[in-house]
Design a protein around this motif. Structure first.
Motif, PDB file in Angstrom:
ATOM      1  N   ASP A   7       0.812  -1.223   0.000  1.00  0.00           N
ATOM      2  CA  ASP A   7       0.000   0.000   0.000  1.00  0.00           C
ATOM      3  C   ASP A   7       0.845   1.272   0.000  1.00  0.00           C
ATOM      4  O   ASP A   7       0.376   2.344  -0.417  1.00  0.00           O
ATOM      5  N   LYS A   8       2.088   1.165   0.481  1.00  0.00           N
ATOM      6  CA  LYS A   8       2.968   2.343   0.551  1.00  0.00           C
ATOM      7  C   LYS A   8       3.476   2.757  -0.830  1.00  0.00           C
ATOM      8  O   LYS A   8       3.986   3.861  -1.018  1.00  0.00           O
ATOM      9  N   ILE A   9       3.354   1.867  -1.810  1.00  0.00           N
ATOM     10  CA  ILE A   9       3.846   2.179  -3.156  1.00  0.00           C
ATOM     11  C   ILE A   9       2.824   3.046  -3.892  1.00  0.00           C
ATOM     12  O   ILE A   9       1.721   2.614  -4.200  1.00  0.00           O
ATOM     13  N   THR A  10       3.202   4.303  -4.106  1.00  0.00           N
ATOM     14  CA  THR A  10       2.340   5.254  -4.820  1.00  0.00           C
ATOM     15  C   THR A  10       3.164   5.983  -5.883  1.00  0.00           C
ATOM     16  O   THR A  10       4.380   5.818  -5.949  1.00  0.00           O
ATOM     17  N   SER A  11       2.490   6.810  -6.693  1.00  0.00           N
ATOM     18  CA  SER A  11       3.173   7.578  -7.735  1.00  0.00           C
ATOM     19  C   SER A  11       3.000   9.068  -7.486  1.00  0.00           C
ATOM     20  O   SER A  11       1.881   9.534  -7.255  1.00  0.00           O
ATOM     21  N   GLU A  12       4.104   9.801  -7.563  1.00  0.00           N
ATOM     22  CA  GLU A  12       4.040  11.261  -7.457  1.00  0.00           C
ATOM     23  C   GLU A  12       4.027  11.846  -8.871  1.00  0.00           C
ATOM     24  O   GLU A  12       4.937  11.582  -9.660  1.00  0.00           O
ATOM     25  N   PHE A  13       2.976  12.615  -9.184  1.00  0.00           N
ATOM     26  CA  PHE A  13       2.871  13.227 -10.514  1.00  0.00           C
ATOM     27  C   PHE A  13       3.559  14.592 -10.512  1.00  0.00           C
ATOM     28  O   PHE A  13       3.222  15.462  -9.714  1.00  0.00           O
ATOM     29  N   VAL A  14       4.547  14.753 -11.392  1.00  0.00           N
ATOM     30  CA  VAL A  14       5.291  16.028 -11.476  1.00  0.00           C
ATOM     31  C   VAL A  14       5.104  16.682 -12.851  1.00  0.00           C
ATOM     32  O   VAL A  14       5.804  17.617 -13.214  1.00  0.00           O
ATOM     33  N   GLY A  15       4.110  16.174 -13.607  1.00  0.00           N
ATOM     34  CA  GLY A  15       3.946  16.586 -14.996  1.00  0.00           C
ATOM     35  C   GLY A  15       3.321  17.937 -15.259  1.00  0.00           C
ATOM     36  O   GLY A  15       3.225  18.359 -16.415  1.00  0.00           O
ATOM     37  N   TYR A  16       2.869  18.651 -14.199  1.00  0.00           N
ATOM     38  CA  TYR A  16       2.368  20.008 -14.439  1.00  0.00           C
ATOM     39  C   TYR A  16       3.526  20.929 -14.811  1.00  0.00           C
ATOM     40  O   TYR A  16       3.355  21.862 -15.592  1.00  0.00           O
ATOM     41  N   ASP A  17       4.688  20.659 -14.223  1.00  0.00           N
ATOM     42  CA  ASP A  17       5.841  21.544 -14.432  1.00  0.00           C
ATOM     43  C   ASP A  17       6.963  20.921 -15.261  1.00  0.00           C
ATOM     44  O   ASP A  17       7.872  21.622 -15.686  1.00  0.00           O
ATOM     45  N   ALA A  18       6.921  19.601 -15.475  1.00  0.00           N
ATOM     46  CA  ALA A  18       8.019  18.934 -16.181  1.00  0.00           C
ATOM     47  C   ALA A  18       7.500  17.875 -17.139  1.00  0.00           C
ATOM     48  O   ALA A  18       6.482  17.242 -16.883  1.00  0.00           O
ATOM     49  N   LEU A  19       8.223  17.696 -18.246  1.00  0.00           N
ATOM     50  CA  LEU A  19       7.866  16.648 -19.207  1.00  0.00           C
ATOM     51  C   LEU A  19       8.878  15.507 -19.173  1.00  0.00           C
ATOM     52  O   LEU A  19       8.730  14.510 -19.878  1.00  0.00           O
ATOM     53  N   THR A  20       9.912  15.660 -18.357  1.00  0.00           N
ATOM     54  CA  THR A  20      10.865  14.574 -18.122  1.00  0.00           C
ATOM     55  C   THR A  20      11.088  14.464 -16.609  1.00  0.00           C
ATOM     56  O   THR A  20      10.902  15.443 -15.876  1.00  0.00           O
ATOM     57  N   ALA A  21      11.466  13.272 -16.166  1.00  0.00           N
ATOM     58  CA  ALA A  21      11.736  13.076 -14.738  1.00  0.00           C
ATOM     59  C   ALA A  21      12.574  11.820 -14.546  1.00  0.00           C
ATOM     60  O   ALA A  21      12.655  10.968 -15.433  1.00  0.00           O
ATOM     61  N   GLU A  22      13.216  11.738 -13.377  1.00  0.00           N
ATOM     62  CA  GLU A  22      13.947  10.526 -12.997  1.00  0.00           C
ATOM     63  C   GLU A  22      13.178   9.853 -11.872  1.00  0.00           C
ATOM     64  O   GLU A  22      12.734  10.508 -10.930  1.00  0.00           O
ATOM     65  N   GLY A  23      12.997   8.558 -12.002  1.00  0.00           N
ATOM     66  CA  GLY A  23      12.257   7.813 -10.980  1.00  0.00           C
ATOM     67  C   GLY A  23      12.793   6.406 -10.848  1.00  0.00           C
ATOM     68  O   GLY A  23      13.879   6.088 -11.337  1.00  0.00           O
ATOM     69  N   LYS A  24      11.997   5.564 -10.207  1.00  0.00           N
ATOM     70  CA  LYS A  24      12.385   4.170 -10.011  1.00  0.00           C
ATOM     71  C   LYS A  24      11.191   3.289 -10.334  1.00  0.00           C
ATOM     72  O   LYS A  24      10.052   3.623 -10.003  1.00  0.00           O
ATOM     73  N   VAL A  25      11.455   2.168 -10.978  1.00  0.00           N
ATOM     74  CA  VAL A  25      10.386   1.216 -11.285  1.00  0.00           C
ATOM     75  C   VAL A  25       9.990   0.532  -9.977  1.00  0.00           C
ATOM     76  O   VAL A  25      10.802  -0.137  -9.348  1.00  0.00           O
ATOM     77  N   VAL A  26       8.724   0.722  -9.562  1.00  0.00           N
ATOM     78  CA  VAL A  26       8.285   0.157  -8.278  1.00  0.00           C
ATOM     79  C   VAL A  26       7.202  -0.917  -8.449  1.00  0.00           C
ATOM     80  O   VAL A  26       6.801  -1.577  -7.492  1.00  0.00           O
ATOM     81  N   GLY A  27       6.759  -1.102  -9.709  1.00  0.00           N
ATOM     82  CA  GLY A  27       5.750  -2.133  -9.956  1.00  0.00           C
ATOM     83  C   GLY A  27       5.684  -2.483 -11.430  1.00  0.00           C
ATOM     84  O   GLY A  27       5.824  -1.618 -12.292  1.00  0.00           O
ATOM     85  N   LEU A  28       5.533  -3.780 -11.725  1.00  0.00           N
ATOM     86  CA  LEU A  28       5.424  -4.256 -13.105  1.00  0.00           C
ATOM     87  C   LEU A  28       4.344  -5.321 -13.175  1.00  0.00           C
ATOM     88  O   LEU A  28       4.195  -6.129 -12.261  1.00  0.00           O
ATOM     89  N   ALA A  29       3.625  -5.302 -14.268  1.00  0.00           N
ATOM     90  CA  ALA A  29       2.633  -6.371 -14.467  1.00  0.00           C
ATOM     91  C   ALA A  29       2.567  -6.728 -15.943  1.00  0.00           C
ATOM     92  O   ALA A  29       2.703  -5.858 -16.809  1.00  0.00           O
ATOM     93  N   SER A  30       2.379  -8.008 -16.198  1.00  0.00           N
ATOM     94  CA  SER A  30       2.086  -8.434 -17.565  1.00  0.00           C
ATOM     95  C   SER A  30       0.596  -8.145 -17.758  1.00  0.00           C
ATOM     96  O   SER A  30      -0.011  -7.462 -16.928  1.00  0.00           O
TER      97      SER A  30
END
Length: 310
Positions: A7-30
């Motif tokens: 439940d602690k895994i969430t996403s922070e949206f920074v796209g109002y001010d930026a079109l690129t960002a550095e992050g970490k892959v925290v979840g994957l699904a087929s």
């Protein structure tokens, strides 16, 4: 599929001010289950802790673009909201592998986002223009914006006249030309309502909202992305107005690059029609009238000849 994530895994949206960002892959699904790795050619959904990708919401289509890790490239074709405050990047691994824990560089398709922003900001101007021209009974009943066009559904009891459409279009283009700064403020819902910001009927809002203002002309509660100045929209053209339900009308319109492509197509069609009529483009209407008169005359002569033969 992502119910099994912490439940602690969430996403922070920074796209109002930026079109690129550095992050970490925290979840994957087929397409069917949570996975630790996606390999080249496999499709699935990727979640990062930080993202500039806007997820489809409030009528605005989500972003697409590319996510790159040290070992692979993931092409994002759609961005969606996932329960638990997460943003899902739907797409395909086009090279290498992508694994949970990888550092990622995220890049939104800039041209598409700019086009979406133009269409979304134009929709705010359109709603206000419709209220001015048709009356205060006009309320949004639905909307959709992507990089190609804007679609706006509104309450109105009859088809708009050509004069009304021309007035609305002219008013929107007037505001575009006025170079109005588009200002976004984050405030609590009560202050937003007191400020006179337009809220959507039936929409549920949280305690904190975003208010998008275009001078004194338009002020709306909106979570979408917008241009920084109305002049960025370039121009606005209504291409259709129709009924979609009892008391609900729909306008489809174009802005920016898509509008100029539309004009180019129309010009090519006009040139082709002129060529077939052996006339210059500005004389097409006159030539058509002349041909219609000629056809009527020939029909009369044909009827006379038939009568004689009978």
């Amino acid at each position: 599929v992502f119910d099994g994530l912490d439940d602690k895994i969430t996403s922070e949206f920074v796209g109002y001010d930026a079109l690129t960002a550095e992050g970490k892959v925290v979840g994957l699904a087929s397409e069917t289950e949570l996975v630790n790795t996606l390999n080249e050619g496999e499709t699935g959904t990727l979640i990062t802790d930080v993202t500039p990708f806007y997820a489809t919401m409030g009528g605005q289509k989500g972003d697409f673009g590319v996510i790159r890790t040290e070992n692979g490239t993931f092409e994002v074709t759609e961005t969606v909201k996932i329960a638990g405050g997460r943003i899902g990047h739907v797409g395909k691994v086009v090279s290498g592998t992508v694994t949970v824990g990888d550092k990622a560089e995220l890049a939104v398709d800039t041209d598409n986002r700019k086009s979406v922003c133009k269409n979304h900001s134009a929709t705010h101007l359109l709603q206000k223009a419709l209220q001015i021209v048709l009356g205060d009974h006009v309320e949004q009943q639905g909307s959709y914006q992507d990089g190609a066009r804007t679609r706006f559904d509104f309450s109105h009891g009859q088809a708009m006249t050509a004069e009304e459409l021309a007035k609305v279009e002219a008013l929107v283009n007037e505001k575009i030309a006025e170079d109005i700064a588009v200002v976004t403020d984050v405030m609590n819902i009560e202050d937003a309502k007191k400020s006179g910001a337009m809220a959507l009927f039936g929409e549920k809002y949280g305690e904190v909202v975003r208010v998008v203002q275009m001078g004194t002309f338009s002020s709306e509660l909106c979570g979408g992305t917008h241009v920084s100045n109305t002049r960025n929209i370039s121009a606005f053209k209504i291409i259709s107005e129709s009924g979609v339900a009892a008391g609900v009308r729909r306008i489809e319109a174009l802005t920016g690059k898509a509008l100029f492509e539309y004009y180019n197509t129309m010009e090519s069609e006009l040139q082709e029609a002129a060529k077939l009529l052996k006339a210059v483009p500005l004389e097409v209407s006159a030539k058509v009238v002349s041909l219609q008169d000629e056809v009527k005359q020939l029909q009369k002569e044909n009827d006379k000849l038939k009568a004689k033969l009978a």
